[in-house]
Design a protein around this motif. Structure first.
Motif, PDB file in Angstrom:
ATOM      1  N   UNK A 107       0.849  -1.191   0.000  1.00 43.12           N
ATOM      2  CA  UNK A 107       0.000   0.000   0.000  1.00 43.12           C
ATOM      3  C   UNK A 107       0.883   1.239   0.000  1.00 43.12           C
ATOM      4  N   UNK A 108       0.227   2.352  -0.231  1.00 42.68           N
ATOM      5  CA  UNK A 108       0.928   3.633  -0.224  1.00 42.68           C
ATOM      6  C   UNK A 108       1.126   4.106   1.205  1.00 42.68           C
ATOM      7  N   UNK A 109       2.283   4.604   1.506  1.00 43.75           N
ATOM      8  CA  UNK A 109       2.578   5.154   2.836  1.00 43.75           C
ATOM      9  C   UNK A 109       2.177   6.630   2.816  1.00 43.75           C
ATOM     10  N   UNK A 110       0.912   6.880   3.160  1.00 47.33           N
ATOM     11  CA  UNK A 110       0.337   8.205   2.959  1.00 47.33           C
ATOM     12  C   UNK A 110       0.990   9.269   3.843  1.00 47.33           C
ATOM     13  N   UNK A 111       1.311   8.939   5.066  1.00 52.23           N
ATOM     14  CA  UNK A 111       1.960   9.912   5.927  1.00 52.23           C
ATOM     15  C   UNK A 111       3.301  10.343   5.374  1.00 52.23           C
ATOM     16  N   UNK A 112       4.064   9.381   4.871  1.00 47.97           N
ATOM     17  CA  UNK A 112       5.355   9.686   4.261  1.00 47.97           C
ATOM     18  C   UNK A 112       5.172  10.515   2.996  1.00 47.97           C
ATOM     19  N   UNK A 113       4.131  10.209   2.242  1.00 50.80           N
ATOM     20  CA  UNK A 113       3.851  10.954   1.019  1.00 50.80           C
ATOM     21  C   UNK A 113       3.489  12.407   1.322  1.00 50.80           C
ATOM     22  N   UNK A 114       2.660  12.631   2.340  1.00 47.63           N
ATOM     23  CA  UNK A 114       2.251  13.993   2.689  1.00 47.63           C
ATOM     24  C   UNK A 114       3.428  14.797   3.243  1.00 47.63           C
ATOM     25  N   UNK A 115       4.229  14.177   4.096  1.00 43.92           N
ATOM     26  CA  UNK A 115       5.389  14.881   4.645  1.00 43.92           C
ATOM     27  C   UNK A 115       6.389  15.222   3.544  1.00 43.92           C
ATOM     28  N   UNK A 116       6.608  14.299   2.629  1.00 40.18           N
ATOM     29  CA  UNK A 116       7.502  14.590   1.512  1.00 40.18           C
ATOM     30  C   UNK A 116       6.968  15.691   0.619  1.00 40.18           C
ATOM     31  N   UNK A 117       5.657  15.727   0.430  1.00 43.35           N
ATOM     32  CA  UNK A 117       5.068  16.792  -0.383  1.00 43.35           C
ATOM     33  C   UNK A 117       5.258  18.148   0.266  1.00 43.35           C
ATOM     34  N   UNK A 118       5.131  18.207   1.587  1.00 40.17           N
ATOM     35  CA  UNK A 118       5.376  19.466   2.295  1.00 40.17           C
ATOM     36  C   UNK A 118       6.811  19.931   2.091  1.00 40.17           C
ATOM     37  N   UNK A 119       7.747  19.004   2.202  1.00 40.91           N
ATOM     38  CA  UNK A 119       9.161  19.353   2.025  1.00 40.91           C
ATOM     39  C   UNK A 119       9.461  19.758   0.590  1.00 40.91           C
TER      40      UNK A 119
END
Length: 299
Positions: free
Chosen positions: A261-273
């Motif tokens: 599955x997609x690691x959504x928390x990691x995806x959102x944090x990376x998008x912020x960065x």
């Protein structure tokens, strides 16, 4: 016996009424302006809501995001998503790759687009109109049309998985040439003629007279080029074939995918960065960006 009648003077207008009267605003005009502001505020809120949800979601755990994806405030805030990027995933290396590619791409566009724009705006040479027509035609060609030929050319030159492969295809953009040409058309020819009379050559006239007057379009070109390079995903995904040359969007897409599955928390944090530098750059240059767009007539 009659007494003189006294009349009560009308109340003095309020500050707001006086300001509206000076501006020529009537009651319907005030209502129309209030409605316009309301619509703009609602549009701004609708635009910022996804970014606010992304920022708040980056502090949530994977389980909380899956249980309540539409929730706003995190119930158990955590920095694990950011520490994963800053620690195990070495986001600093990919950030450096993106910064190198974006900075050199911006510098190339500032140099070459301003030079080509100056030539098309102020110099007379055979084929000038044909060259500008070709620039405009290139502007209308979708990038996917030239994607495969461009990769074949890069591969033939042996530049795959190198920084030049990520930078050189984008060091001069048709939009940048058009932007600089449109602004330089408004520079008075008398100013350039005076510089030539004083003994300045073309290079000195360009660097000492023309470029100092091009602050707004150069800032606009900086923002547009930086955004395009920083967000570029498909070309770095193909041209960079090792982790050493991955840029931030590529690393974000690859490492946010788990086994099942997609690691959504990691995806959102990376998008912020990823978007933080772009927001900072736009805030720093927004005044010049507005001036550049207004002065060149881009809608």
């Amino acid at each position: 016996m009659t007494y003189p009648t006294t009349t009560t003077p009308p109340p003095a207008p309020s500050v707001r009424e006086a300001r509206d009267r000076d501006a020529g605003l009537t009651a319907p005009s005030r209502r129309s302006r209030a409605l316009t502001y309301t619509v703009l505020v609602m549009a701004l809120a609708a635009t910022l809501m996804p970014f606010a949800w992304m920022l708040l979601g980056s502090f949530k755990t994977q389980g909380e995001l899956l249980r309540d994806p539409s929730g706003w405030l995190p119930k158990s805030p955590t920095l694990d998503n950011y520490t994963a990027w800053l620690g195990d995933l070495h986001i600093g290396h990919y950030f450096l790759n993106s910064a190198i590619v974006a900075v050199f791409t911006v510098l190339g566009n500032l140099v070459f687009c301003s030079m080509i724009g100056y030539a098309l705006a102020k110099l007379d040479f055979p084929g000038k109109r044909l060259l500008f027509t070709l620039v405009m035609i290139t502007l209308m060609v979708p990038g996917v049309v030239t994607f495969v030929p461009l990769f074949v050319m890069v591969a033939k030159l042996g530049m795959v998985d190198t920084y030049p492969a990520l930078i050189l295809p984008f060091v001069a953009s048709p939009l940048g040439v058009f932007l600089m040409r449109q602004f330089m058309l408004d520079i008075p020819d008398e100013l350039l003629e005076a510089a030539r009379i004083d003994g300045a050559g073309q290079i000195r006239t360009f660097t000492r007279i023309v470029l100092p007057l091009c602050g707004p379009p150069l800032a606009t070109l900086t923002i547009l080029t930086f955004l395009g390079s920083w967000n570029n995903f498909l070309w770095p995904l193909v041209a960079a074939q090792s982790q050493d040359k991955f840029t931030l969007p590529v690393a974000l897409a690859l490492y946010s995918q788990g086994e099942n599955s997609t690691r959504y928390g990691l995806l959102l944090a990376g998008s912020v960065l990823v978007i933080a530098p772009m927001v900072a750059l736009f805030i720093a240059l927004q005044r010049f960006f507005v001036q550049g767009v207004a002065s060149t007539g881009i809608k």
